[in-house]
Motif scaffolding. Sequence first.
Motif, short mmCIF file in Angstrom:
data_model
loop_
_atom_site.label_atom_id
_atom_site.label_comp_id
_atom_site.label_asym_id
_atom_site.label_seq_id
_atom_site.Cartn_x
_atom_site.Cartn_y
_atom_site.Cartn_z
N UNK A 330 0.80 -1.23 0.00
CA UNK A 330 0.00 0.00 0.00
C UNK A 330 0.83 1.27 0.00
N UNK A 331 2.15 1.16 0.14
CA UNK A 331 2.98 2.35 0.33
C UNK A 331 4.05 2.44 -0.75
N UNK A 332 4.08 3.56 -1.44
CA UNK A 332 5.12 3.85 -2.43
C UNK A 332 5.86 5.11 -2.01
N UNK A 343 5.95 10.12 0.45
CA UNK A 343 5.42 8.83 0.86
C UNK A 343 3.94 8.81 0.51
N UNK A 344 3.52 7.84 -0.33
CA UNK A 344 2.17 7.80 -0.85
C UNK A 344 1.41 6.57 -0.34
N UNK A 345 0.13 6.75 -0.06
CA UNK A 345 -0.79 5.64 0.16
C UNK A 345 -1.47 5.37 -1.17
N UNK A 349 -4.60 7.19 -2.64
CA UNK A 349 -4.05 8.27 -3.46
C UNK A 349 -3.64 9.48 -2.65
N UNK A 350 -3.39 9.29 -1.35
CA UNK A 350 -3.05 10.40 -0.45
C UNK A 350 -1.55 10.40 -0.18
N UNK A 351 -0.96 11.60 -0.13
CA UNK A 351 0.45 11.74 0.26
C UNK A 351 0.54 11.76 1.78
N UNK A 352 1.19 10.77 2.36
CA UNK A 352 1.29 10.68 3.81
C UNK A 352 2.33 11.64 4.38
N UNK A 353 3.44 11.81 3.66
CA UNK A 353 4.53 12.61 4.21
C UNK A 353 5.42 13.11 3.10
N UNK A 354 6.09 14.23 3.36
CA UNK A 354 7.10 14.78 2.45
C UNK A 354 8.41 14.84 3.21
N UNK A 355 9.44 14.18 2.67
CA UNK A 355 10.75 14.14 3.31
C UNK A 355 11.64 15.20 2.67
#
Length: 499
Positions: A330-332, A343-345, A349-355
Amino acid sequence: MSTPAPDFDQQLTGSPPPPPTPAASPGPTHAQPDWSDAADDEDFFLAQVRQHFQHCSGPHRNRILADLLNMCTTQQLSFVHQFVSPLLKKDPFTSLPDELCLRILSFIDDPKVLARASQVSRRWRDLLSDDVTWKNLCVKHDYGRRLSEVAYGVPAYTPNRPGALPISDPDFTNRSFPGALPCSSASGAPRSFDNTTNSTVFGRPKLRSYKSHFKQRYLVESAWRTGGRNTTRTITQDGRVVTSLHLTPRYIVVALDNARIHIFDRDGNALRTLQGHIMGVWAMVPWDDVLVSGGCDRDVRVWDMANGHCLHTLRGHTSTVRCLKMSDANTAISGSRDTTLRVWDIRTGVCRNVLVGHQASVRCLEIKGDIVVSGSYDATAKIWSISEGRCLHTLSGHFSQIYAIAFDGLRVVTGSLDTSVRVWDAHTGVTSLQFDDTRVVSGGSDGRVKVWDVKTGQPVRELITAESVWRVVFEDEKSQLLVWPVHALTQILGAKIST
């Protein structure tokens, strides 16, 4: 007496010939006297001799034999030698206990010798069917088991089958490697080698003998050296540049610089073309029938390769998506020329985090569990926590762009345009080391240079503390360190530091 080796023993070439095959156990066939010209009363006379000899004492028998042998010609003595020699041979494995026999066999490293020895007799074959021997041979040849074998291509569990050992044996823990497929799905069900849930593995684990495991690995290694065949076939008709390629258990996936993604079966037959990107596709990663792709149009797209439908278009990057990996089903995670990782779900289709942290394009990344490592054109590599969304370490030391990165959960390996490959400790950031027969000198991004004792593994002393150590070299009496922001020369014996 030489015996042929099994087929798999003949696969490996270029190695020195094995030691001579052990002789077969003595059988009933040995030199026999010729009775063709025997007189009628000869058998009656010999019967009386045998009866007399049978009732003689040991010393009396020895005197009779000695007297007869002294009367023999050289040719007759040669016949006696040929007749007696097979009778004196004894198979040590028929009298020694199993534990001692297996101990002797444990010193044999050549599988060809073991395979041929198993053909000497039934006793030898039974001994060499003991799985501990082949388990030790797997260890010696570094044929460790991988978790993917639990549910892929292994025979069903048989409780009473001799020599069957669980694949989860602690001596053969998973040898993790970059790009290894996860061993479980989101639902917790075990997965096969092609990363699909396998319902046949529920209940109890499937087992495989170490002997069969060794044979398979041996054949694979031999095939890499001498086997296989070269088949050339053009399967893309676009005439464009191939930017990314993946081989899965089901598909061959090819991305091109014309924004198209072609999907072929394993034989190279075209199945479908994925169209949706408007510029060149430069990164993609498959997972089962799901494909995640990214390119110059700054989008990350999620595809169903079974029907060719685009499931999601993930937007957020402001420049080319240059690298992609998946940590689970589920995570790309994507890396971009906009210097960020996202980090995408892919279910929602939601962006979980930006590094955020790199100062230039993110060129490569690798994932193990909750840790992602990234390499950038800013000449640094970074270690991130996916769940926490923060940078754990910055690995500084390269002088030019980092183009390749590998991660096994413990070590990070980076390749750069500065022509060097660096090995890092993922937990501490040790960046450079040199060793000889007695000591190891290591330096890291924490600015500390330490001397270690090779034999004990214990630290001896700490030489210097700087902002960051990029390179360590030393001779018998002197160590030279390249540190940031200055060059420091350390005299080990005198502990004198000059800048």
